[in-house]
Design a protein around this motif. Structure first.
Motif, short mmCIF file in Angstrom:
data_model
loop_
_atom_site.label_atom_id
_atom_site.label_comp_id
_atom_site.label_asym_id
_atom_site.label_seq_id
_atom_site.Cartn_x
_atom_site.Cartn_y
_atom_site.Cartn_z
N UNK A 37 16.14 -52.48 -15.25
CA UNK A 37 16.84 -52.11 -14.04
C UNK A 37 15.80 -51.51 -13.10
N UNK A 38 15.95 -51.76 -11.81
CA UNK A 38 15.00 -51.25 -10.83
C UNK A 38 15.74 -50.45 -9.77
N UNK A 39 15.01 -49.57 -9.11
CA UNK A 39 15.59 -48.82 -8.00
C UNK A 39 14.52 -48.49 -6.98
N UNK A 40 15.00 -48.28 -5.76
CA UNK A 40 14.12 -47.88 -4.66
C UNK A 40 14.90 -46.94 -3.78
N UNK A 41 14.31 -45.78 -3.47
CA UNK A 41 14.90 -44.81 -2.55
C UNK A 41 13.86 -44.54 -1.49
N UNK A 42 14.22 -44.82 -0.24
CA UNK A 42 13.27 -44.73 0.87
C UNK A 42 13.89 -43.90 1.99
N UNK A 43 13.06 -43.10 2.66
CA UNK A 43 13.55 -42.30 3.77
C UNK A 43 12.53 -42.22 4.89
N UNK A 44 12.99 -41.81 6.06
CA UNK A 44 12.12 -41.70 7.23
C UNK A 44 11.68 -40.26 7.47
N UNK A 45 11.64 -39.47 6.41
CA UNK A 45 11.17 -38.09 6.52
C UNK A 45 9.66 -38.03 6.66
N UNK A 46 9.11 -36.82 6.69
CA UNK A 46 7.67 -36.65 6.89
C UNK A 46 6.86 -37.17 5.69
N UNK A 47 5.62 -37.51 5.97
CA UNK A 47 4.70 -37.98 4.93
C UNK A 47 4.45 -36.88 3.91
N UNK A 48 4.39 -37.26 2.66
CA UNK A 48 3.99 -36.33 1.59
C UNK A 48 2.47 -36.36 1.54
N UNK A 49 1.82 -35.21 1.76
CA UNK A 49 0.35 -35.20 1.75
C UNK A 49 -0.22 -35.72 0.43
N UNK A 50 -1.33 -36.41 0.55
CA UNK A 50 -1.99 -37.03 -0.62
C UNK A 50 -2.20 -36.04 -1.75
N UNK A 51 -2.62 -34.81 -1.44
CA UNK A 51 -2.92 -33.84 -2.50
C UNK A 51 -1.68 -33.31 -3.20
N UNK A 52 -0.49 -33.60 -2.70
CA UNK A 52 0.75 -33.13 -3.34
C UNK A 52 1.49 -34.24 -4.08
N UNK A 53 1.05 -35.45 -3.95
CA UNK A 53 1.80 -36.59 -4.48
C UNK A 53 1.96 -36.59 -5.99
N UNK A 54 1.05 -36.02 -6.70
CA UNK A 54 1.21 -35.90 -8.15
C UNK A 54 1.88 -34.58 -8.51
N UNK A 55 1.57 -33.56 -7.75
CA UNK A 55 2.11 -32.22 -8.04
C UNK A 55 3.63 -32.15 -7.88
N UNK A 56 4.21 -32.95 -6.99
CA UNK A 56 5.65 -32.87 -6.77
C UNK A 56 6.45 -33.24 -8.02
#
Length: 108
Positions: A37-56
């Protein structure tokens, strides 16, 4: 799957409402293939900074003033426990989470 999508949609709504984009769009797609099964959730909110992309995805990490930092860690934990995975894409246009979970977890 409900907990996964619920957490991702909640976060997407928060991002949309906190963003400066005049277009407030949330897109959710759920699919099925032979093996998963696959899923995708997309939004037009602000960019997640590169340095936080793993930390989130870390338990307890949050960018919200009133958050507990559990949602995305729960998402990743559920997916990994069931042989699935999640990917994050983010730029100035918005953020997208894509994931998959296999149908047959016996082979995991």
């Amino acid at each position: 799957m409900c907990r996964i999508l619920g957490n991702l949609i909640d976060n997407a709504m928060d991002a949309i409402l906190s963003g400066k984009s005049p277009q407030k769009i949330l897109t959710v797609e759920i699919g099925e293939r032979l093996q998963d099964f696959t899923f995708r959730v997309e939004n037009t909110g602000p960019e997640i900074p590169e340095d936080l992309r793993e930390r989130i995805f870390e338990r307890g990490f949050t960018t919200k003033s009133s958050g507990r930092g559990l949602g995305l860690s729960i998402v990743r934990e559920i997916l990994r426990e069931n042989g699935g995975d999640i990917r994050l894409f983010s730029d100035e246009k918005g953020t997208r989470f894509e994931g998959r979970i296999p149908k047959n977890t016996e082979a995991v």
